[in-house]
Motif scaffolding. Structure first.
Motif, PDB file in Angstrom:
ATOM      1  N   ARG A 141       0.851  -1.185   0.000  1.00 26.93           N
ATOM      2  CA  ARG A 141       0.000   0.000   0.000  1.00 26.93           C
ATOM      3  C   ARG A 141       0.885   1.232   0.000  1.00 26.93           C
ATOM      4  O   ARG A 141       2.025   1.196   0.450  1.00 26.93           O
ATOM      5  CB  ARG A 141      -0.911   0.004   1.229  1.00 26.93           C
ATOM      6  N   ASN A 164      -4.779   1.811  -1.857  1.00 22.85           N
ATOM      7  CA  ASN A 164      -4.656   0.364  -2.011  1.00 22.85           C
ATOM      8  C   ASN A 164      -5.008  -0.046  -3.426  1.00 22.85           C
ATOM      9  O   ASN A 164      -6.044   0.366  -3.956  1.00 22.85           O
ATOM     10  CB  ASN A 164      -5.588  -0.372  -1.064  1.00 22.85           C
ATOM     11  N   SER A 170      -4.658  -3.935   3.484  1.00 21.11           N
ATOM     12  CA  SER A 170      -4.062  -2.752   4.090  1.00 21.11           C
ATOM     13  C   SER A 170      -3.981  -2.959   5.598  1.00 21.11           C
ATOM     14  O   SER A 170      -4.831  -3.631   6.192  1.00 21.11           O
ATOM     15  CB  SER A 170      -4.914  -1.514   3.790  1.00 21.11           C
TER      16      SER A 170
END
Length: 278
Positions: A141, A164, A170
């Motif tokens: 991410r 993302n 995430s």
């Protein structure tokens, strides 16, 4: 009033959408967080004698006066352009005028400290590719920190953004910290969705939903394939215990992932003692 950890807010007729307040179902966040949809030429004033205030441009074009400093900001989309944000301590004003239809997020918390007023632009926000080239890039991410304890120690808040890629996780491996944190989700398509975990509870994250994570709860998220997910992350420092970049604590059940990589040839994880986490 019962406490909650996930919400699906809507805009009222005045263009205000309330996420958290000091006394609503999400009071554990210790912050007042709202999103405003502003019409062209509309003006909004933000000022408090007891609170520090941060205003983040999500979309549109605005002209703002931040404690006497005038500037313009334009952002086509959170998926295209970097962040513009203003941050002031108690007793100082942020006046926002919409040049075109715009959306802004306003984050506030009680704070008696004084600090210098700042306007942040994409050029002075640092981005990090977290977990890049690890776990087959399924947890990669892009994390942008607008301000935190290291840049403004007199603030009681942290403000940042995360992007993302489709199908990715995430905040993984699952982690926790004692400070409360709020996530506000946007997707590049209105039908986009993902999953947000708060402790043992799982919620469907959709466009404009938010997660209100009490301190100490694990909180990873994921986004469905085909959609990009944006997260505005906001943390409230605790008294004498600010959130730091090192405050993140991976749950002990998943720490073994720190020492593994995914081998595409064998379709399995293998040990790699040299790996490091950002």
């Amino acid at each position: 009033m019962d406490k909650k950890v996930f919400g699906y807010p809507i805009f009222d007729k005045y263009g205000e959408m309330i996420l958290t307040t000091y006394d609503n179902e999400y009071r554990d966040m210790l912050m007042d967080i709202r999103v405003y949809r502003m019409k062209r030429t509309e003006i909004r004033l933000f000022e408090s004698e007891e609170e520090e205030i941060a205003v983040l441009l999500l979309q549109g074009q605005i002209c703002w006066n931040v404690d006497g400093i005038e500037d313009n900001a334009e952002r086509k989309s959170v998926f295209i352009d970097g962040p513009y944000a203003a941050h002031v301590s108690k007793g100082k004003k942020i006046i926002v005028k919409a040049i075109e239809e715009s959306e802004i997020l306003v984050q506030k918390t009680n704070n008696k400290n004084d600090f210098k007023s700042v306007i942040y632009s994409p050029e002075n926000v640092q981005w990090i590719d977290s977990w890049k080239d690890e776990l087959n890039n399924t947890a990669c991410r892009r994390v942008g920190t607008i301000f935190d304890y290291s840049t403004e120690p007199n603030s009681h808040m942290v403000l940042g953004e995360v992007l993302n890629d489709p199908g990715n996780w995430s905040g993984y491996p699952p982690h926790r910290h004692v400070q409360p944190e709020c996530y506000y989700f946007l997707f590049d398509y209105p039908e986009g969705f993902g999953a947000s975990f708060v402790g043992d509870k799982v919620f469907k994250s959709v466009n404009r939903s938010f997660s209100a994570i009490p301190g100490g709860q694990l909180h990873p998220q994921s986004v469905a394939p085909g959609f990009q997910m944006y997260t505005c992350w906001m943390i409230r420092h605790l008294d004498n215990n600010p959130w730091l970049q090192t405050s993140r604590c991976v749950d002990e059940k998943y720490t073994w992932l720190h020492k593994t990589v995914f081998d595409e040839k064998t379709n399995a994880f293998k040990k790699n003692n040299s790996r490091k986490q950002l």
